[in-house]
Design a protein around this motif. Structure first.
Motif, mmCIF file in Angstrom:
data_model
loop_
_atom_site.group_PDB
_atom_site.id
_atom_site.type_symbol
_atom_site.label_atom_id
_atom_site.label_comp_id
_atom_site.label_asym_id
_atom_site.label_seq_id
_atom_site.Cartn_x
_atom_site.Cartn_y
_atom_site.Cartn_z
ATOM 1 N N MET A 91 40.205 36.844 28.643
ATOM 2 C CA MET A 91 40.936 37.985 29.286
ATOM 3 C C MET A 91 40.254 39.290 28.923
ATOM 4 N N ALA A 92 40.083 40.219 29.660
ATOM 5 C CA ALA A 92 39.378 41.379 29.642
ATOM 6 C C ALA A 92 39.532 42.523 30.497
ATOM 7 N N ASP A 93 39.042 43.654 30.092
ATOM 8 C CA ASP A 93 39.572 44.872 30.970
ATOM 9 C C ASP A 93 38.338 45.088 31.826
ATOM 10 N N ASN B 75 38.842 48.963 33.524
ATOM 11 C CA ASN B 75 39.356 50.079 32.691
ATOM 12 C C ASN B 75 40.725 50.882 32.892
ATOM 13 N N VAL B 76 41.349 50.126 33.459
ATOM 14 C CA VAL B 76 42.726 50.643 34.068
ATOM 15 C C VAL B 76 44.002 49.642 33.482
ATOM 16 N N ASN B 77 44.949 50.241 32.800
ATOM 17 C CA ASN B 77 46.016 49.387 32.363
ATOM 18 C C ASN B 77 45.865 48.339 31.801
ATOM 19 N N GLY B 78 44.823 48.174 30.939
ATOM 20 C CA GLY B 78 44.654 46.879 30.113
ATOM 21 C C GLY B 78 43.720 45.716 30.674
ATOM 22 N N GLN B 79 44.043 44.586 30.223
ATOM 23 C CA GLN B 79 43.115 43.555 30.451
ATOM 24 C C GLN B 79 43.638 42.639 31.574
ATOM 25 N N PHE C 56 36.975 31.200 41.055
ATOM 26 C CA PHE C 56 37.692 31.773 39.893
ATOM 27 C C PHE C 56 38.721 32.575 40.358
ATOM 28 N N PHE C 57 39.949 32.948 39.584
ATOM 29 C CA PHE C 57 41.029 33.696 40.117
ATOM 30 C C PHE C 57 41.012 34.935 39.018
ATOM 31 N N ILE C 58 41.156 36.194 39.693
ATOM 32 C CA ILE C 58 41.660 37.234 38.619
ATOM 33 C C ILE C 58 42.965 37.758 38.879
ATOM 34 N N PHE C 59 43.836 37.702 37.766
ATOM 35 C CA PHE C 59 44.983 38.215 37.796
ATOM 36 C C PHE C 59 44.937 39.674 37.179
ATOM 37 N N PRO C 60 44.836 40.741 37.933
ATOM 38 C CA PRO C 60 44.915 42.185 37.431
ATOM 39 C C PRO C 60 46.106 42.343 36.491
ATOM 40 N N ASN C 61 45.851 43.158 35.439
ATOM 41 C CA ASN C 61 46.646 43.618 34.498
ATOM 42 C C ASN C 61 48.156 44.075 35.113
ATOM 43 N N GLY C 62 49.289 43.425 34.714
ATOM 44 C CA GLY C 62 50.701 43.658 35.210
ATOM 45 C C GLY C 62 51.062 43.145 36.408
ATOM 46 N N SER C 63 49.979 42.413 37.022
ATOM 47 C CA SER C 63 50.240 41.587 38.449
ATOM 48 C C SER C 63 50.356 40.140 38.187
ATOM 49 N N SER D 75 41.102 24.366 27.242
ATOM 50 C CA SER D 75 40.387 25.530 26.941
ATOM 51 C C SER D 75 41.560 26.454 26.391
ATOM 52 N N ILE D 76 40.949 27.364 25.691
ATOM 53 C CA ILE D 76 41.770 28.321 24.882
ATOM 54 C C ILE D 76 41.223 29.688 24.878
ATOM 55 N N ALA D 77 41.733 30.735 25.110
ATOM 56 C CA ALA D 77 41.386 32.110 25.031
ATOM 57 C C ALA D 77 42.435 33.111 24.455
ATOM 58 N N ARG D 78 41.673 34.184 24.207
ATOM 59 C CA ARG D 78 42.742 35.233 23.313
ATOM 60 C C ARG D 78 42.524 36.416 24.176
ATOM 61 N N GLY D 79 43.512 37.398 23.926
ATOM 62 C CA GLY D 79 43.592 38.617 24.590
ATOM 63 C C GLY D 79 44.733 39.200 24.362
ATOM 64 N N ARG D 80 45.102 40.584 25.127
ATOM 65 C CA ARG D 80 46.212 41.178 25.125
ATOM 66 C C ARG D 80 46.801 41.229 26.559
ATOM 67 N N ARG D 81 47.721 40.329 26.888
ATOM 68 C CA ARG D 81 48.217 40.171 28.358
ATOM 69 C C ARG D 81 49.729 40.815 28.214
ATOM 70 N N GLY D 82 50.109 40.747 27.254
ATOM 71 C CA GLY D 82 51.652 41.020 27.058
ATOM 72 C C GLY D 82 51.782 42.463 26.911
ATOM 73 N N GLY D 83 50.998 43.496 26.768
ATOM 74 C CA GLY D 83 51.031 44.812 26.554
ATOM 75 C C GLY D 83 51.243 45.269 25.293
ATOM 76 N N GLN D 84 51.093 44.286 24.084
ATOM 77 C CA GLN D 84 50.997 44.585 22.849
ATOM 78 C C GLN D 84 49.718 45.667 22.463
ATOM 79 N N THR D 85 49.902 46.405 21.623
ATOM 80 C CA THR D 85 48.732 47.292 21.070
ATOM 81 C C THR D 85 48.249 46.479 19.872
ATOM 82 N N ALA D 86 48.773 45.725 19.230
ATOM 83 C CA ALA D 86 48.330 45.031 18.031
ATOM 84 C C ALA D 86 48.273 43.680 18.105
#
Length: 493
Positions: free
Chosen positions: A62-64, A67-71, A92-99, A456-467
């Motif tokens: 998960m990465a931005d 630079n639009v609307n998060g990761q 590989f597949f990319i799911f834009p943030n919010g999509s 596999s396990i990865a970290r990030g902010r997909r759910g819109g949380q800031t913290a």
């Protein structure tokens, strides 16, 4: 422990309200926390899909990117690396943030072939110093000079625009330098990572080939090597401009597998980023993770480009004394921060499935955590045993699921529960002495149709949380119509 769940359909996803047990220090259930859980099946296996890709969820990130609307959520479908042929092209597949819709990408020209294993590993960083985020994708299956799975990596250069076709317009491929002859199953691209190693404000790229044979005339000597690309402003696409990191070859062991694990961070307290490379079959086959502090690397770069990576000139970690001799220690590395100090913490996974007649302590698969600044004397460990699980620690990351700025460590075991898999979240106390406490168990017991969950396990902010951070956990062997389609599960905290 029973696991109850409620499932509803939401387009192509299944949303599961899973109950996740949280344990106190005595092992009793202290509370129940249900993060939102979203399952995504390989988009190629939707109704009318091509069913062209395989093993979706082998790797993710998960990465931005734009630079639009998060990761964005990036998921690899490379195929089965254990098959030397008869693999489809990797994607590989990319799911834009919010999509909920994905963009599928193939390899650049020259690498878009069968068996390429595109999507095996991922890293993001601005490697060409143009202020845009670039995506590095491992392709360890690429054939070179007739050698199967010699490997390589692809770089997709930003800017990214998910409202256009194509979403990215510039790319390159990275292969072997002229000084190193490709070899069968070198698997260049097994691990990739980025970080500003020369402190110039731009990211450098490390690409590993842990199974590369440097002594073809004397039998298999899989010492392995790693590219360091882009250092000091060098072209990140030019392997002949790369620094080659190698393990010393004068030890008794035949196989080092340098680069089986890889992590970049400020591990050694020098206030510079370090490259840590796992040697999962070092010398006596116990394995050790190597650290290459960037301050030493800088000195070597100034005098010689192709510098032997000598363990006597770099810091290294021996495995804990209770697990000597037979651990595949260093096959997975991950960086985290449990105490919000200037140093990163390092977690190292190993498994002892060899030497079953060893007369020492009872075998156990192990994950060891070294708090920063890292040294061999201070650590905490957690193991699965007696006995072993070859899947323990294959999925390994850190994640701040509570939003307090302190990471938890997340350990996957894709072979537990008869191959369905599970994952565990541990909180870490720096002590003294350091210790790990089980906090959450994910998908235990796993649904009957699940397979290889937590490979596999990865970290990030997909759910819109800031913290709070979220987890994406892969199950690449999930089967549809006898095909390893693969799927992922998102845990949104």
């Amino acid at each position: 422990m029973a696991l109850s769940m409620r499932a509803t359909t939401c387009g192509k996803y299944w949303i599961l309200a899973s109950l996740i047990a949280v344990f106190d220090a005595e092992g009793a259930v202290a509370q129940v926390t249900p993060p939102q859980t979203v399952t995504i099946i390989n988009p190629d296996f939707e109704a009318g899909g091509s069913q062209e890709s395989r093993n979706f969820g082998h790797a993710s990130l998960m990465a931005d990117l734009d630079n639009v609307n998060g990761q964005e959520l990036i998921v690899g479908a490379p195929g089965d690396f254990q098959k030397l042929q008869d693999n489809p092209r990797g994607f590989f597949f990319i799911f834009p943030n919010g999509s909920s819709s994905a963009v599928r990408l193939a390899a650049p020209p020259g690498f878009d072939v069968l068996n390429n294993l595109l999507g095996f590993s991922f890293a993001v960083g601005d490697v060409n110093a143009d202020t845009h985020q670039d995506l590095v994708v491992g392709c360890p299956g690429i054939e070179r000079s007739g050698f199967t799975q010699a490997g390589g990596a692809a770089i997709y250069f930003g800017p990214w625009n998910f409202f256009t076709v194509p979403v990215v317009t510039s790319s390159c491929v990275v292969g072997f330098p002229a000084s190193i002859t490709p070899f069968v199953i070198s698997r260049l691209g097994w691990q990739v990572a980025t970080g500003d190693l020369d402190s110039d404000g731009d990211a450098e790229l490390v690409v590993t080939a842990p199974y590369h044979n440097f002594q073809t005339g004397g039998g298999f000597r899989e010492f392995g090597f790693a590219h360091l690309l882009g250092y000091g402003g060098a072209d990140p696409c030019n392997p002949d401009a790369a620094i080659i990191l190698r393990a010393a070859t004068n030890d008794s062991g035949d196989q080092h597998h340098l680069g089986r694990g890889l992590a970049i961070g400020n591990f050694y307290g020098l206030n510079l980023l370090d490259v840590s490379l796992g040697c999962s079959q070092w010398s006596d086959e116990s394995g050790i993770p190597f650290g290459m502090p960037s301050i030493e690397l800088t000195g070597k770069v100034q005098t010689q480009v192709d510098q032997v990576f000598d363990k006597n000139l770099s810091q290294h970690l021996d495995q804990p004394g209770t697990n000597l001799e037979f651990q595949k220690f260093g096959r997975r590395l991950a960086r985290g921060d449990v105490d919000v100090n200037p140093f990163h913490d390092l977690s190292v996974a190993g498994v002892n499935f060899e030497n079953p007649g060893f007369s020492g302590p009872s075998p156990a698969s192990v994950v060891v955590v070294y708090p920063g600044p890292v040294n061999s004397a201070v650590y905490a460990e957690v193991s699965y045993g007696p006995g072993f699980s070859n899947g323990y620690g294959y999925g390994l990351t850190w994640c701040d699921t509570t939003g307090d700025g302190k990471d938890e460590i997340v350990i996957g075991d894709f072979m537990r529960n008869s191959g369905r898999g599970t994952a565990e979240v541990y909180s870490f106390s720096v002590g003294p002495p350091p210790s790990l406490q089980l906090k959450q168990t994910l998908m235990d017991p796993a649904p009957a149709d699940l397979s290889s969950f937590a490979y596999s396990i990865a970290r990030g902010r997909r759910g819109g949380q800031t913290a709070k951070e979220d987890l994406v956990i892969g199950a690449p062997d999930f089967t549809i119509n006898l095909l390893k389609a693969g799927k992922i599960v998102l845990f949104i905290y």
